[in-house]
Motif scaffolding. Structure first.
Motif, short mmCIF file in Angstrom:
data_model
loop_
_atom_site.label_atom_id
_atom_site.label_comp_id
_atom_site.label_asym_id
_atom_site.label_seq_id
_atom_site.Cartn_x
_atom_site.Cartn_y
_atom_site.Cartn_z
N HIS A 55 0.85 -1.18 0.00
CA HIS A 55 0.00 0.00 0.00
C HIS A 55 0.89 1.24 0.00
N GLY A 56 0.58 2.17 -0.88
CA GLY A 56 1.41 3.37 -1.01
C GLY A 56 2.86 2.97 -1.23
N PRO A 57 3.79 3.64 -0.53
CA PRO A 57 5.21 3.33 -0.71
C PRO A 57 5.68 2.10 0.07
N VAL A 58 4.80 1.51 0.85
CA VAL A 58 5.15 0.34 1.65
C VAL A 58 4.89 -0.91 0.81
N ARG A 59 5.95 -1.66 0.53
CA ARG A 59 5.87 -2.82 -0.35
C ARG A 59 6.25 -4.07 0.43
N TYR A 60 5.62 -5.18 0.06
CA TYR A 60 5.91 -6.45 0.70
C TYR A 60 5.44 -7.60 -0.16
N CYS A 61 5.85 -8.79 0.21
CA CYS A 61 5.38 -10.00 -0.46
C CYS A 61 4.78 -10.92 0.60
N VAL A 62 3.84 -11.75 0.17
CA VAL A 62 3.21 -12.69 1.09
C VAL A 62 4.22 -13.80 1.36
N GLU A 63 4.56 -13.94 2.61
CA GLU A 63 5.52 -14.97 3.02
C GLU A 63 4.81 -16.27 3.40
N SER A 64 3.66 -16.14 4.08
CA SER A 64 2.87 -17.32 4.42
C SER A 64 1.42 -16.90 4.59
N SER A 65 0.54 -17.85 4.40
CA SER A 65 -0.89 -17.59 4.53
C SER A 65 -1.61 -18.87 4.91
N VAL A 66 -2.43 -18.77 5.93
CA VAL A 66 -3.31 -19.87 6.34
C VAL A 66 -4.72 -19.29 6.31
N PRO A 67 -5.49 -19.57 5.26
CA PRO A 67 -6.82 -18.97 5.13
C PRO A 67 -7.64 -19.09 6.42
N GLY A 68 -8.26 -17.97 6.77
CA GLY A 68 -9.09 -17.93 7.96
C GLY A 68 -8.32 -17.82 9.27
N LYS A 69 -6.99 -17.81 9.19
CA LYS A 69 -6.21 -17.78 10.42
C LYS A 69 -5.10 -16.74 10.44
N SER A 70 -4.31 -16.64 9.35
CA SER A 70 -3.17 -15.72 9.39
C SER A 70 -2.64 -15.42 8.00
N VAL A 71 -1.92 -14.29 7.93
CA VAL A 71 -1.17 -13.95 6.73
C VAL A 71 0.05 -13.15 7.19
N ARG A 72 1.21 -13.51 6.65
CA ARG A 72 2.46 -12.81 6.99
C ARG A 72 3.08 -12.25 5.73
N PHE A 73 3.54 -11.00 5.85
CA PHE A 73 4.14 -10.28 4.74
C PHE A 73 5.59 -9.96 5.08
N ARG A 74 6.49 -10.08 4.11
CA ARG A 74 7.91 -9.72 4.25
C ARG A 74 8.11 -8.38 3.55
N PHE A 75 8.65 -7.38 4.25
CA PHE A 75 8.87 -6.06 3.66
C PHE A 75 9.91 -6.10 2.55
N THR A 76 9.63 -5.36 1.47
CA THR A 76 10.61 -5.15 0.41
C THR A 76 10.92 -3.66 0.26
N ALA A 77 10.10 -2.78 0.82
CA ALA A 77 10.33 -1.33 0.84
C ALA A 77 9.41 -0.74 1.91
N PRO A 78 9.79 0.32 2.55
CA PRO A 78 10.89 1.22 2.23
C PRO A 78 12.25 0.64 2.65
N ARG A 79 13.28 1.18 2.04
CA ARG A 79 14.65 0.78 2.34
C ARG A 79 14.94 1.02 3.83
N GLY A 80 15.66 0.10 4.42
CA GLY A 80 16.05 0.25 5.82
C GLY A 80 15.14 -0.47 6.80
N LEU A 81 14.07 -1.08 6.30
CA LEU A 81 13.18 -1.88 7.15
C LEU A 81 13.27 -3.32 6.70
N ASP A 82 13.91 -4.12 7.51
CA ASP A 82 14.07 -5.54 7.22
C ASP A 82 13.25 -6.31 8.24
N GLY A 83 12.14 -6.86 7.80
CA GLY A 83 11.28 -7.57 8.74
C GLY A 83 9.97 -7.98 8.11
#
Length: 174
Positions: A55-83
């Motif tokens: 969303h906006g300048p914040v970019r990420y990819c879906v790392e894991s997803s369990v429908p109805g329970k959870s979704v985890r995203f890995r940051f790809t931007a902004p620069r300097g945020l690794d998590g």
């Protein structure tokens, strides 16, 4: 520098209902994301591992997803945020549940300054609004709506002014 930020809210509904709501995230029927006030959340496919977006300048990819329970995203931007950041629906007994969002990672470079001054206040505001949406959908009411701080309102105003200048510059070929 480490960062950990968590937001959660409990609801007197079964976890399966909150899970169904979570599954609408970034879909045409998204009832969770506060898209009227914030850049829309979009992905290049369904919320499945490997999908890229943000969303906006914040970019990420879906790392894991369990429908109805959870979704985890890995940051790809902004620069300097690794998590990562994630949404999790947790059963809390007696037909109730908790919707939790966690952002965790390491900050480096300019992000050590931009996270506390800009990203964290905006992140906190959007997450509280998202939880307001969840409460409205899941319970049919909202006990105490979140309110943007004067600082968040100022940041949003500055963002709109900057956006207009960038748009004007693009039209003028600058």
């Amino acid at each position: 520098m480490a960062v950990f930020n968590a937001h959660s809210r409990r609801f007197g509904v079964p976890a399966a209902r909150a899970g169904e709501l979570l599954d609408t995230l970034a879909t045409a029927d998204d009832r969770l994301w506060p898209g009227a006030d914030w850049p829309p959340i979009r992905f290049d496919g369904p919320l499945a591992p490997g999908a890229r977006g943000g969303h906006g300048p914040v970019r990420y990819c879906v790392e894991s997803s369990v429908p109805g329970k959870s979704v985890r995203f890995r940051f790809t931007a902004p620069r300097g945020l690794d998590g990562f950041h994630e949404f999790v629906v947790l059963p809390r007994g007696a037909g109730s549940c908790e919707l939790r969002h966690v952002l965790a990672g390491r900050l480096s470079g300019a992000a050590r300054v931009t996270w506390p001054l800009f990203w964290r206040p905006m992140h906190d505001a959007v997450l509280e609004q998202l939880l307001d949406n969840a409460e409205r959908v899941l319970t049919g009411k909202l006990a105490r709506p979140s309110v943007w701080s004067p600082y968040v309102r100022c940041l949003r105003l500055l963002g709109r002014i900057r956006s207009r200048r960038v748009s004007r510059g693009a039209k003028l070929g600058v």
